[in-house]
Structure formats: C-alpha cells, structure tokens
Design a protein around this motif. Structure first.
Motif, short mmCIF file in Angstrom:
data_model
loop_
_atom_site.label_atom_id
_atom_site.label_comp_id
_atom_site.label_asym_id
_atom_site.label_seq_id
_atom_site.Cartn_x
_atom_site.Cartn_y
_atom_site.Cartn_z
N PRO A 218 -22.29 -20.66 -4.39
CA PRO A 218 -22.47 -20.02 -5.69
C PRO A 218 -21.28 -19.14 -6.09
O PRO A 218 -21.14 -18.80 -7.26
N THR A 219 -20.45 -18.73 -5.13
CA THR A 219 -19.36 -17.81 -5.45
C THR A 219 -18.00 -18.38 -5.00
O THR A 219 -17.47 -19.27 -5.63
N VAL A 220 -17.45 -17.83 -3.91
CA VAL A 220 -16.10 -18.19 -3.45
C VAL A 220 -16.15 -18.67 -2.01
O VAL A 220 -16.90 -18.14 -1.19
N TRP A 221 -15.33 -19.68 -1.71
CA TRP A 221 -15.21 -20.20 -0.35
C TRP A 221 -13.78 -19.99 0.12
O TRP A 221 -12.84 -20.47 -0.48
N THR A 222 -13.63 -19.24 1.21
CA THR A 222 -12.33 -19.08 1.85
C THR A 222 -12.24 -20.12 2.97
O THR A 222 -12.96 -20.05 3.96
N VAL A 223 -11.36 -21.08 2.80
CA VAL A 223 -11.18 -22.15 3.78
C VAL A 223 -10.18 -21.67 4.84
O VAL A 223 -9.08 -21.22 4.50
N VAL A 224 -10.56 -21.79 6.11
CA VAL A 224 -9.80 -21.19 7.20
C VAL A 224 -9.42 -22.25 8.23
O VAL A 224 -10.28 -22.98 8.72
N HIS A 225 -8.13 -22.33 8.53
CA HIS A 225 -7.64 -23.13 9.66
C HIS A 225 -7.07 -22.17 10.68
O HIS A 225 -6.06 -21.49 10.43
N GLU A 226 -7.71 -22.08 11.83
CA GLU A 226 -7.24 -21.19 12.89
C GLU A 226 -6.05 -21.81 13.61
O GLU A 226 -6.11 -22.95 14.08
N VAL A 227 -4.96 -21.06 13.67
CA VAL A 227 -3.73 -21.55 14.30
C VAL A 227 -3.81 -21.29 15.80
O VAL A 227 -3.16 -20.40 16.35
N GLY A 228 -4.67 -22.07 16.46
CA GLY A 228 -4.82 -21.97 17.90
C GLY A 228 -3.88 -22.92 18.61
O GLY A 228 -2.96 -23.49 18.02
N GLU A 229 -4.14 -23.15 19.89
CA GLU A 229 -3.26 -23.99 20.69
C GLU A 229 -3.26 -25.44 20.22
O GLU A 229 -2.28 -26.17 20.43
N GLU A 230 -4.33 -25.90 19.60
CA GLU A 230 -4.40 -27.28 19.14
C GLU A 230 -3.85 -27.45 17.73
O GLU A 230 -3.77 -28.57 17.22
N SER A 231 -3.45 -26.36 17.10
CA SER A 231 -2.93 -26.44 15.74
C SER A 231 -1.48 -26.92 15.74
O SER A 231 -0.68 -26.52 16.61
N PRO A 232 -1.08 -27.75 14.79
CA PRO A 232 0.33 -28.17 14.70
C PRO A 232 1.27 -27.03 14.33
O PRO A 232 2.49 -27.17 14.46
N LEU A 233 0.72 -25.89 13.88
CA LEU A 233 1.55 -24.74 13.53
C LEU A 233 1.68 -23.74 14.66
O LEU A 233 2.40 -22.74 14.53
N HIS A 234 1.01 -24.00 15.78
CA HIS A 234 0.97 -23.03 16.87
C HIS A 234 2.35 -22.75 17.46
O HIS A 234 2.65 -21.61 17.86
N LYS A 235 3.19 -23.77 17.50
CA LYS A 235 4.50 -23.61 18.16
C LYS A 235 5.52 -22.86 17.30
O LYS A 235 6.61 -22.52 17.77
N TYR A 236 5.16 -22.58 16.04
CA TYR A 236 6.08 -21.90 15.14
C TYR A 236 5.73 -20.42 15.01
O TYR A 236 4.56 -20.04 15.03
N SER A 237 6.78 -19.60 14.85
CA SER A 237 6.55 -18.19 14.53
C SER A 237 6.25 -18.07 13.04
O SER A 237 6.41 -19.03 12.27
#
Length: 306
Positions: A218-237
C-alpha cells in the motif's frame, strides 16, 4: 563466490561506456536496422506512442484529407456544391469546409453536392470518413484499455552499511491509489569490464534480494540486495563500486486492480546514480486521525547516516 547468470538477451560482447539496453522509463534502447515493415505493427505503433504524438497525427491526417478533397472539389468546379466566390482561395475554403462536413458526416445542409461527379466524390469521402473515425475510435479504446503499470522508482540507488555487511537499495511505490497485489521483482546486475584479452565484456548476475515477493504493497517498498560473500559486488570497495561501469536491470510484476490482471514494468539504473553511506528518508507518517499519509515527493529523498 558470486555466480554469473546466463545472458538475459543483452549479449556478452561490449565496449567501453556501452549504453544500457533498457531506459529508465522501461523503453528499449535498441536501434533496429534492416527491419521489414509489417502492416500488423501499425496498431502497436499507434497504441504505444505518446498521447501528444497520437493527437498530432490525428490532426495532421484530418487536415491533410480535408485539404486534399478541398482541392478536388475546387478543381471539378466548386459550382457543383456551392456558387463560386470568384477567386480560387475563396472557392478552396468552401471546398475545404464542405470536405470537413462530409468527412465527419455532420452535414449542416448549407452546402450540398449537385452534380454527379461531386456526389460520387462526396459518397467516397463519407465512406472514408466512417472508416477513419472507426479506426481512431479503436485506437483510443486500445490506448485506454491497455493494461499499464504505474510504478515510480526512486531516482537513485544507495549503498550503505546493512547488518553485518553492506547493501544496495532502491525504492518504489505505486503512482495510483490502488494497492499493489502480490508484487514480485527480479533484479539483474550487468558489469562491463575488460577481459584478459583486453576486450570489453559484460557479466550478468541475478541479485539475491532480501525479499523478492510480498503479499501486497500500500505504501513504499525498499528493495534490498545484501552485499555478502555471495554477492558479485563483495570483492569491490565502496570507491571501486562507485567507479564501476555497471547497470541494474529491474522487472516488476504485480496484479493491478484497475485492469484485473497482472502488469509488468521494467526500469534500469546505472551506477552514476549511486549514493554511498546515505539512507532513504521516511516517506510516510500518521496524521492526527491515525491515517497513513504517503508523500510521493519523498520517494528519492535521502539523508546522511548518523
């Protein structure tokens, strides 16, 4: 270890600063060449175009037909529908206005065809007018009846500390007053980098989300991708992520009450819209009567993390 996903149809080959396939508004950014014309595509073309362009085409088509038939009536002799004014422009105007009355089947009665030639032309034009306005009416119905999503996505992405790691986030809301039923979202990350041979290539990753489906919104959805060890962004600062030539492609599906069926909306972000160490400001509050007040103007509003 981050796992790559199959090519979603964009192609792995790339070059430096390649443009995204999908625009922010969900439209395609692909340039088609050597595409054969198909009459069946006309309906889709007229239904998909903007309202301003649609009405401009209707106006241009209507004006062109009346000018064309106005010249025809003038050339066959304006006396076959009304007495001549004595000059070509005046006769043409009478032919133009008679054409407009015939095309729209208004028929005021002040001007009427008298000769056989004028009657034949007027009969043909009346049939053409009926077909034209039937076609336009069908297009208007198709444009209004076509199921369309009305989702607003935040203008920005944020990257911030989240739980024990970091998280990539964006927000969305329904631009209508209806409630989004069973919204489901898929997010694909495209990273454009040089390979060992020095050529640019895109790698695609389907991002794992904290929640990719909810019951209703009914309002707002904040979509979250956690940058954990399995994330493709994990290796980047954070600094490296900010400089990545990367894009996020999003497909949202939900049941729209207005149309009684599922609708889809696509969008994309590039990392130039990324804001680091910020958080989204609250976009809703309660009024004195206990009702939830949703502020659409605060969808993309961010503030510093204390």
């Amino acid at each position: 270890m981050a796992r790559k996903t199959k090519d979603p149809g964009f192609g792995f080959n790339s070059h430096e600063n390649v443009r995204g396939i999908i625009n922010k508004d969900g439209s395609s950014n692909v340039i088609h060449v050597n595409k054969k014309f198909n009459v069946d595509d006309l309906y889709t073309y007229f239904v998909e175009m903007s309202w301003s362009r649609f009405f401009l085409y209707v106006f241009i088509g209507y004006t062109f037909l009346n000018i064309l038939f106005g010249f025809v009536y003038t050339l066959i002799g304006i006396e076959q529908i009304t007495p001549s004014t004595g000059n070509f422009f005046g006769d043409f105007l009478n032919g133009f206005f008679f054409s407009a009355q015939t095309l729209t089947t208004v028929g005021y009665g002040g001007i009427a065809p008298k000769g056989i030639t004028a009657n034949l032309i007027a009969a043909f034009q009346a049939m053409l007018g009926l077909l034209s306005f039937s076609f336009i009416t069908g297009l208007l119905y198709g444009r209004f009846a076509k199921p369309k999503a009305a989702i607003r996505f935040s203008d920005n992405l944020i990257l911030r500390d989240f739980k024990e790691h970091r998280a990539l986030m964006f927000r969305l809301m329904n631009n209508r007053k209806t409630i989004m039923i069973e919204p489901e979202i898929k997010v694909t990350l495209s990273i454009n980098e040089k390979n060992k041979e020095g050529r640019y290539q895109r790698a695609f990753h389907e991002l794992k989300l904290e929640r990719d489906k909810i019951m209703y919104l009914p309002t707002v959805w904040t979509v979250v991708h956690e940058v954990g060890e399995e994330s493709p962004l994990h290796k980047y600062s954070n600094e490296e992520i900010e400089k990545l030539d990367a894009k996020v492609y999003i497909l949202l599906k939900y049941h729209e009450e207005s149309f009684g069926q599922s609708v889809y909306q696509a969008t994309s972000y590039d990392f130039s819209k990324l804001e680091i160490n910020m958080k989204y400001s609250p976009s809703s509050h309660f009024n004195e009567d206990g009702f939830t007040v949703l502020d659409h103007g605060k969808l993309s509003e961010v503030e510093l993390i204390n």
